[in-house]
Design a protein around this motif. Structure first.
Motif, PDB file in Angstrom:
ATOM      1  N   THR A   1       7.581   5.755  -5.531  1.00  8.35           N
ATOM      2  CA  THR A   1       6.535   5.048  -5.135  1.00  8.35           C
ATOM      3  C   THR A   1       6.454   3.496  -5.686  1.00  8.35           C
ATOM      4  O   THR A   1       6.474   2.770  -4.988  1.00  8.35           O
ATOM      5  CB  THR A   1       5.153   5.702  -5.582  1.00  8.35           C
ATOM      6  OG1 THR A   1       5.033   7.227  -5.288  1.00  8.35           O
ATOM      7  CG2 THR A   1       3.901   4.724  -5.277  1.00  8.35           C
TER       8      THR A   1
ATOM      9  N   HIS B   1       4.802  12.035   2.575  1.00  8.89           N
ATOM     10  CA  HIS B   1       4.931  12.189   4.094  1.00  8.89           C
ATOM     11  C   HIS B   1       6.265  11.713   4.475  1.00  8.89           C
ATOM     12  O   HIS B   1       6.689  12.315   5.407  1.00  8.89           O
ATOM     13  CB  HIS B   1       3.596  11.332   4.623  1.00  8.89           C
ATOM     14  CG  HIS B   1       3.873  11.037   6.031  1.00  8.89           C
ATOM     15  ND1 HIS B   1       3.362  12.431   6.815  1.00  8.89           N
ATOM     16  CD2 HIS B   1       3.884  10.250   7.041  1.00  8.89           C
ATOM     17  CE1 HIS B   1       3.646  12.058   8.160  1.00  8.89           C
ATOM     18  NE2 HIS B   1       3.963  10.630   8.152  1.00  8.89           N
TER      19      HIS B   1
ATOM     20  N   ASP C   1       1.054   9.868  -1.568  1.00 11.28           N
ATOM     21  CA  ASP C   1       0.714  10.469  -0.314  1.00 11.28           C
ATOM     22  C   ASP C   1       1.796  10.098   0.745  1.00 11.28           C
ATOM     23  O   ASP C   1       2.270  10.727   1.475  1.00 11.28           O
ATOM     24  CB  ASP C   1      -0.591  10.494   0.290  1.00 11.28           C
ATOM     25  CG  ASP C   1      -1.541  11.233  -0.856  1.00 11.28           C
ATOM     26  OD1 ASP C   1      -0.862  12.283  -1.543  1.00 11.28           O
ATOM     27  OD2 ASP C   1      -2.812  11.240  -1.134  1.00 11.28           O
ATOM     28  N   LEU C   2       1.794   8.674   0.831  1.00 10.90           N
ATOM     29  CA  LEU C   2       2.766   7.976   1.866  1.00 10.90           C
ATOM     30  C   LEU C   2       4.268   8.603   1.580  1.00 10.90           C
ATOM     31  O   LEU C   2       4.926   9.059   2.277  1.00 10.90           O
ATOM     32  CB  LEU C   2       2.439   6.600   1.834  1.00 10.90           C
ATOM     33  CG  LEU C   2       3.396   5.915   2.838  1.00 10.90           C
ATOM     34  CD1 LEU C   2       3.392   6.372   4.247  1.00 10.90           C
ATOM     35  CD2 LEU C   2       3.337   4.539   2.713  1.00 10.90           C
TER      36      LEU C   2
ATOM     37  N   GLU D   1       0.795  -1.448  -0.031  1.00  9.94           N
ATOM     38  CA  GLU D   1       0.041  -0.136  -0.048  1.00  9.94           C
ATOM     39  C   GLU D   1       0.892   1.129   0.082  1.00  9.94           C
ATOM     40  O   GLU D   1       0.757   2.146   0.793  1.00  9.94           O
ATOM     41  CB  GLU D   1      -0.880  -0.019   1.198  1.00  9.94           C
ATOM     42  CG  GLU D   1      -1.850  -1.221   1.246  1.00  9.94           C
ATOM     43  CD  GLU D   1      -2.708  -1.171   2.481  1.00  9.94           C
ATOM     44  OE1 GLU D   1      -2.956  -0.195   3.166  1.00  9.94           O
ATOM     45  OE2 GLU D   1      -3.327  -2.337   2.482  1.00  9.94           O
ATOM     46  N   ILE D   2       1.984   1.159  -0.910  1.00  8.43           N
ATOM     47  CA  ILE D   2       2.803   2.578  -1.095  1.00  8.43           C
ATOM     48  C   ILE D   2       1.974   3.523  -1.966  1.00  8.43           C
ATOM     49  O   ILE D   2       1.898   3.232  -2.905  1.00  8.43           O
ATOM     50  CB  ILE D   2       4.183   1.982  -1.322  1.00  8.43           C
ATOM     51  CG1 ILE D   2       4.768   0.973  -0.533  1.00  8.43           C
ATOM     52  CG2 ILE D   2       5.118   3.412  -1.385  1.00  8.43           C
ATOM     53  CD1 ILE D   2       5.021   1.681   0.949  1.00  8.43           C
ATOM     54  N   THR D   3       1.829   4.520  -1.555  1.00  9.18           N
ATOM     55  CA  THR D   3       1.061   5.491  -2.113  1.00  9.18           C
ATOM     56  C   THR D   3       2.011   6.852  -2.507  1.00  9.18           C
ATOM     57  O   THR D   3       2.822   6.931  -1.501  1.00  9.18           O
ATOM     58  CB  THR D   3      -0.358   5.935  -1.567  1.00  9.18           C
ATOM     59  OG1 THR D   3      -0.027   6.634  -0.413  1.00  9.18           O
ATOM     60  CG2 THR D   3      -1.197   4.826  -1.471  1.00  9.18           C
TER      61      THR D   3
END
Length: 99
Positions: free
Chosen positions: A29, A11, A7-8, A3-5
């Motif tokens: 990503t 962050h 947005d992550l 679940e690497i996005t």
């Protein structure tokens, strides 16, 4: 799939105090997603019977015995120093501290 996005990744960049461009975010990503997936695959096959290792080949100490050899005199050590006083190197103060 992990679940690497984007947005992550942004962050994580903020936490690491790294400014990332949109192109870097997209590239990282994908790369981080592959890394996390590979770690998950290894975790699936890791068993308690297999000891964890930090290196694939057993390491051993390759250092020689610590035996004193010929020593330089103070004059020899300081002969090329840009500045010396009282048998010591003289350096400028750092961080604004005067001593």
């Amino acid at each position: 799939m992990s679940e690497i996005t984007p947005d992550l990744v942004r962050h994580l960049g903020v936490l690491a105090r790294i400014q990332l461009s949109d192109e870097e975010v997209e590239r990282l990503t994908g790369q981080l997603d592959v890394i996390v997936d590979n770690i998950a695959k290894v975790s699936e096959v890791a068993t308690p019977e297999v000891p964890a290792t930090s290196h694939p080949i057993r390491l051993h100490n390759v250092f020689r015995p610590d035996v004193p050899g010929d020593m330089l005199s103070v004059e020899q050590v300081l002969q090329n120093a840009p500045d010396a006083a009282d048998g010591r190197f003289r350096v400028t103060a750092i961080l604004g501290e005067e001593q």
